[in-house]
Scaffold this motif. Structure first.
Motif, PDB file in Angstrom:
ATOM      1  N   GLU A  65       0.822  -1.204   0.000  1.00  0.00           N
ATOM      2  CA  GLU A  65       0.000   0.000   0.000  1.00  0.00           C
ATOM      3  C   GLU A  65       0.859   1.258   0.000  1.00  0.00           C
ATOM      4  OE1 GLU A  65      -2.877  -0.303   3.124  1.00  0.00           O
ATOM      5  OE2 GLU A  65      -4.067  -1.797   2.052  1.00  0.00           O
ATOM      6  N   ASN A  66       1.990   1.231   0.711  1.00  0.00           N
ATOM      7  CA  ASN A  66       2.900   2.379   0.680  1.00  0.00           C
ATOM      8  C   ASN A  66       3.464   2.587  -0.725  1.00  0.00           C
ATOM      9  OD1 ASN A  66       2.545   2.897   3.393  1.00  0.00           O
ATOM     10  ND2 ASN A  66       4.409   1.835   4.040  1.00  0.00           N
ATOM     11  N   ALA A  67       3.780   1.481  -1.413  1.00  0.00           N
ATOM     12  CA  ALA A  67       4.304   1.587  -2.780  1.00  0.00           C
ATOM     13  C   ALA A  67       3.237   2.141  -3.724  1.00  0.00           C
ATOM     14  CB  ALA A  67       4.791   0.218  -3.262  1.00  0.00           C
ATOM     15  N   LEU A  68       2.010   1.663  -3.588  1.00  0.00           N
ATOM     16  CA  LEU A  68       0.932   2.170  -4.437  1.00  0.00           C
ATOM     17  C   LEU A  68       0.688   3.662  -4.188  1.00  0.00           C
ATOM     18  CD1 LEU A  68      -1.664  -0.759  -4.281  1.00  0.00           C
ATOM     19  CD2 LEU A  68      -0.309  -0.047  -6.262  1.00  0.00           C
ATOM     20  N   GLU A  69       0.739   4.066  -2.939  1.00  0.00           N
ATOM     21  CA  GLU A  69       0.578   5.490  -2.632  1.00  0.00           C
ATOM     22  C   GLU A  69       1.708   6.311  -3.239  1.00  0.00           C
ATOM     23  OE1 GLU A  69       0.286   5.716   1.580  1.00  0.00           O
ATOM     24  OE2 GLU A  69      -1.755   4.911   1.652  1.00  0.00           O
ATOM     25  N   ALA A  70       2.938   5.773  -3.208  1.00  0.00           N
ATOM     26  CA  ALA A  70       4.075   6.495  -3.756  1.00  0.00           C
ATOM     27  C   ALA A  70       3.967   6.653  -5.267  1.00  0.00           C
ATOM     28  CB  ALA A  70       5.379   5.775  -3.389  1.00  0.00           C
ATOM     29  N   LEU A  71       3.639   5.568  -5.989  1.00  0.00           N
ATOM     30  CA  LEU A  71       3.603   5.669  -7.447  1.00  0.00           C
ATOM     31  C   LEU A  71       2.348   6.384  -7.939  1.00  0.00           C
ATOM     32  CD1 LEU A  71       1.485   3.377  -8.744  1.00  0.00           C
ATOM     33  CD2 LEU A  71       3.344   1.836  -8.153  1.00  0.00           C
ATOM     34  N   THR A  72       1.382   6.613  -7.028  1.00  0.00           N
ATOM     35  CA  THR A  72       0.188   7.365  -7.394  1.00  0.00           C
ATOM     36  C   THR A  72       0.352   8.846  -7.100  1.00  0.00           C
ATOM     37  OG1 THR A  72      -1.193   5.434  -6.932  1.00  0.00           O
ATOM     38  CG2 THR A  72      -2.311   7.542  -7.073  1.00  0.00           C
ATOM     39  N   LEU A  96      -4.066  -7.786  -8.324  1.00  0.00           N
ATOM     40  CA  LEU A  96      -5.354  -8.442  -8.519  1.00  0.00           C
ATOM     41  C   LEU A  96      -5.279  -9.951  -8.277  1.00  0.00           C
ATOM     42  CD1 LEU A  96      -6.648  -6.531 -11.654  1.00  0.00           C
ATOM     43  CD2 LEU A  96      -7.664  -6.521  -9.374  1.00  0.00           C
ATOM     44  N   GLU A  97      -4.085 -10.505  -8.232  1.00  0.00           N
ATOM     45  CA  GLU A  97      -3.927 -11.930  -7.951  1.00  0.00           C
ATOM     46  C   GLU A  97      -3.869 -12.220  -6.453  1.00  0.00           C
ATOM     47  OE1 GLU A  97      -0.338 -12.777 -10.026  1.00  0.00           O
ATOM     48  OE2 GLU A  97      -1.321 -13.071 -11.956  1.00  0.00           O
ATOM     49  N   ARG A  98      -3.722 -11.175  -5.658  1.00  0.00           N
ATOM     50  CA  ARG A  98      -3.634 -11.367  -4.212  1.00  0.00           C
ATOM     51  C   ARG A  98      -5.008 -11.664  -3.624  1.00  0.00           C
ATOM     52  NH1 ARG A  98       0.606  -9.206  -1.075  1.00  0.00           N
ATOM     53  NH2 ARG A  98      -0.911  -8.385   0.421  1.00  0.00           N
ATOM     54  N   THR A  99      -5.023 -12.425  -2.553  1.00  0.00           N
ATOM     55  CA  THR A  99      -6.294 -12.774  -1.917  1.00  0.00           C
ATOM     56  C   THR A  99      -6.914 -11.587  -1.198  1.00  0.00           C
ATOM     57  OG1 THR A  99      -5.079 -13.530   0.046  1.00  0.00           O
ATOM     58  CG2 THR A  99      -5.643 -15.185  -1.624  1.00  0.00           C
ATOM     59  N   ASP A 100      -6.125 -10.547  -0.876  1.00  0.00           N
ATOM     60  CA  ASP A 100      -6.659  -9.383  -0.169  1.00  0.00           C
ATOM     61  C   ASP A 100      -6.631  -8.132  -1.045  1.00  0.00           C
ATOM     62  OD1 ASP A 100      -3.958  -8.887  -0.319  1.00  0.00           O
ATOM     63  OD2 ASP A 100      -3.760  -8.148   1.730  1.00  0.00           O
ATOM     64  N   ASP A 101      -6.783  -8.307  -2.364  1.00  0.00           N
ATOM     65  CA  ASP A 101      -6.644  -7.161  -3.255  1.00  0.00           C
ATOM     66  C   ASP A 101      -7.708  -6.102  -3.024  1.00  0.00           C
ATOM     67  OD1 ASP A 101      -8.551  -9.077  -4.647  1.00  0.00           O
ATOM     68  OD2 ASP A 101      -8.677  -7.375  -6.001  1.00  0.00           O
ATOM     69  N   GLN A 102      -8.811  -6.424  -2.317  1.00  0.00           N
ATOM     70  CA  GLN A 102      -9.838  -5.414  -2.097  1.00  0.00           C
ATOM     71  C   GLN A 102      -9.305  -4.235  -1.297  1.00  0.00           C
ATOM     72  OE1 GLN A 102      -9.891  -8.470  -0.827  1.00  0.00           O
ATOM     73  NE2 GLN A 102     -10.431  -8.457   1.348  1.00  0.00           N
ATOM     74  N   HIS A 103      -8.261  -4.454  -0.501  1.00  0.00           N
ATOM     75  CA  HIS A 103      -7.699  -3.355   0.280  1.00  0.00           C
ATOM     76  C   HIS A 103      -6.940  -2.357  -0.601  1.00  0.00           C
ATOM     77  CE1 HIS A 103      -8.796  -5.380   3.968  1.00  0.00           C
ATOM     78  NE2 HIS A 103      -8.171  -6.471   3.575  1.00  0.00           N
ATOM     79  N   SER A 104      -6.536  -2.785  -1.781  1.00  0.00           N
ATOM     80  CA  SER A 104      -5.754  -1.922  -2.670  1.00  0.00           C
ATOM     81  C   SER A 104      -6.532  -1.485  -3.901  1.00  0.00           C
ATOM     82  CB  SER A 104      -4.485  -2.671  -3.123  1.00  0.00           C
ATOM     83  OG  SER A 104      -3.742  -3.146  -2.032  1.00  0.00           O
ATOM     84  N   GLU A 106      -9.179   0.503  -4.756  1.00  0.00           N
ATOM     85  CA  GLU A 106      -9.467   1.902  -5.067  1.00  0.00           C
ATOM     86  C   GLU A 106      -8.189   2.662  -5.417  1.00  0.00           C
ATOM     87  OE1 GLU A 106     -11.927   3.778  -2.069  1.00  0.00           O
ATOM     88  OE2 GLU A 106     -12.854   1.846  -1.624  1.00  0.00           O
ATOM     89  N   LEU A 107      -7.131   2.440  -4.647  1.00  0.00           N
ATOM     90  CA  LEU A 107      -5.879   3.137  -4.932  1.00  0.00           C
ATOM     91  C   LEU A 107      -5.271   2.662  -6.241  1.00  0.00           C
ATOM     92  CD1 LEU A 107      -4.095   5.304  -3.739  1.00  0.00           C
ATOM     93  CD2 LEU A 107      -2.793   3.536  -2.558  1.00  0.00           C
ATOM     94  N   LEU A 108      -5.456   1.389  -6.570  1.00  0.00           N
ATOM     95  CA  LEU A 108      -4.949   0.873  -7.841  1.00  0.00           C
ATOM     96  C   LEU A 108      -5.674   1.539  -9.012  1.00  0.00           C
ATOM     97  CD1 LEU A 108      -2.942  -1.158  -9.030  1.00  0.00           C
ATOM     98  CD2 LEU A 108      -4.742  -2.888  -8.944  1.00  0.00           C
ATOM     99  N   VAL A 109      -6.990   1.752  -8.879  1.00  0.00           N
ATOM    100  CA  VAL A 109      -7.739   2.473  -9.913  1.00  0.00           C
ATOM    101  C   VAL A 109      -7.211   3.898 -10.042  1.00  0.00           C
ATOM    102  CG1 VAL A 109      -9.994   3.386 -10.565  1.00  0.00           C
ATOM    103  CG2 VAL A 109      -9.812   1.056  -9.685  1.00  0.00           C
ATOM    104  N   THR A 110      -6.971   4.558  -8.918  1.00  0.00           N
ATOM    105  CA  THR A 110      -6.414   5.916  -8.967  1.00  0.00           C
ATOM    106  C   THR A 110      -5.062   5.915  -9.673  1.00  0.00           C
ATOM    107  OG1 THR A 110      -7.525   6.452  -6.883  1.00  0.00           O
ATOM    108  CG2 THR A 110      -5.773   7.929  -7.589  1.00  0.00           C
TER     109      THR A 110
END
Length: 320
Positions: A65-72, A96-104, A106-110
């Protein structure tokens, strides 16, 4: 003549397409260097070395999540970096292959909106556009979102809070993703499928989303500055980073700005809604609210929320 694209539809139970996920994964190999944080002071930059592990299931949720926030947030505040772009392509299918991808989600869409700023997607293949929509764009249709026994928490049309209908979060992120990147010729089929989903809470949430999205569809607002009242709030994680430019126009007033929804997509949406949605249908859907498990003390506010959204949708989308 190029071959016509197959119809694009949302059907509960039909989640991300495995073949499309595989193509996205194969087209984006592991970058040679780890990705680093966007915001740091001093001489040592934190690097997300754990993401070099080949198995996405082994990644730390916090580090991801920190990496996604950084690249966004990084490109918006510090301009483009090849490092962030390479890691965006690499992470997109693997999250999207992770079992807990729902936590990421919205940020992945951003992140998509940031790294694919021009909706035409120059430099990307037509296959990438469709694979994006058939994977991230169909995440809300995964069986786990619609089976109460499996519910993974990603889809929440009725949520806690003063206003119970929740059109924001994952619902808004997914709708905006599709409307931004789907070919205009396919939008009518998509809208037909969205309206055909036989779920009362979903339908009410989509109507409230249409009302909240009117400022973007009609007034040219960017997600960062929609300014909706609380009962029409359609924001999602990271939407405040999206002003249509890189870097932010707050930093560079001359940065080119892209409309969030293209004119052909907007026209196709309006034509489809005018063809497929009317007052009688909206009223019938509203009646279904009375059968939902909403506490009696919240029922009046929820009914008002929906009724106000209906009035806005009728006016702004010129429905009969």
């Amino acid at each position: 003549m190029p071959a016509a694209q197959p119809a694009y539809r949302w059907i509960p139970g039909h989640g991300p397409d495995p073949a499309a996920l595989r193509r996205l994964r194969e087209s984006a190999p592991l970058p040679r260097k780890p990705m680093g944080e966007a915001w740091f002071m001093g001489g040592e930059r934190l690097m997300y070395t754990g993401l070099l592990q080949p198995d996405p299931q082994s990644w730390s949720k916090r580090e991801l999540e920190n990496a996604l926030e950084a690249l966004t947030s990084g490109p918006r505040c510090f301009d483009h970096s090849d490092e962030w772009s390479e890691w965006f392509d690499y992470l997109l299918p693997r999250v999207l292959e992770r079992t807990d991808d729902q936590h990421s989600f919205e940020l992945l869409v951003t992140a998509v909106f940031v790294h694919c700023l021009d909706p035409v997607l120059p430099g990307r293949t037509p296959q990438f556009r469709r694979d994006l929509l058939d994977t991230l764009g169909r995440r809300l249709m995964a069986p786990s979102c619609w089976n109460p026994a499996q519910a993974d928490g990603l889809l929440r049309p009725i949520a806690s809070g003063f206003y119970k209908i929740n059109p924001g979060g994952a619902i808004s992120a997914a709708c905006c993703l599709v409307l931004r990147y789907l070919d205009a010729a396919l939008i009518d089929g998509w809208i037909e499928s969205v309206l055909a989903i036989d779920d009362a809470s979903w339908r009410c949430a989509f109507v409230v989303w249409l009302a909240g999205a009117a400022v973007v569809v009609h007034d040219g607002a960017q997600p960062e500055s929609m300014g909706n009242p609380p009962h029409l709030e359609i924001g999602w994680n990271g939407h405040w980073l999206l002003d249509g430019s890189i870097p932010s126009r707050n930093l560079d007033r001359d940065a080119p700005q892209f409309a969030f929804f293209g004119p052909t997509q907007r026209q196709a949406l309006l034509a489809s809604l005018k063809r497929r949605l009317d007052l009688a249908t909206l009223l019938r859907w509203g009646e279904a609210l009375t059968g939902m498990s909403i506490a009696e003390c919240d029922r009046a506010t929820t009914l008002w929320q929906y009724d106000d959204a209906v009035l806005i949708v009728l006016e702004r989308y010129d429905l009969a």
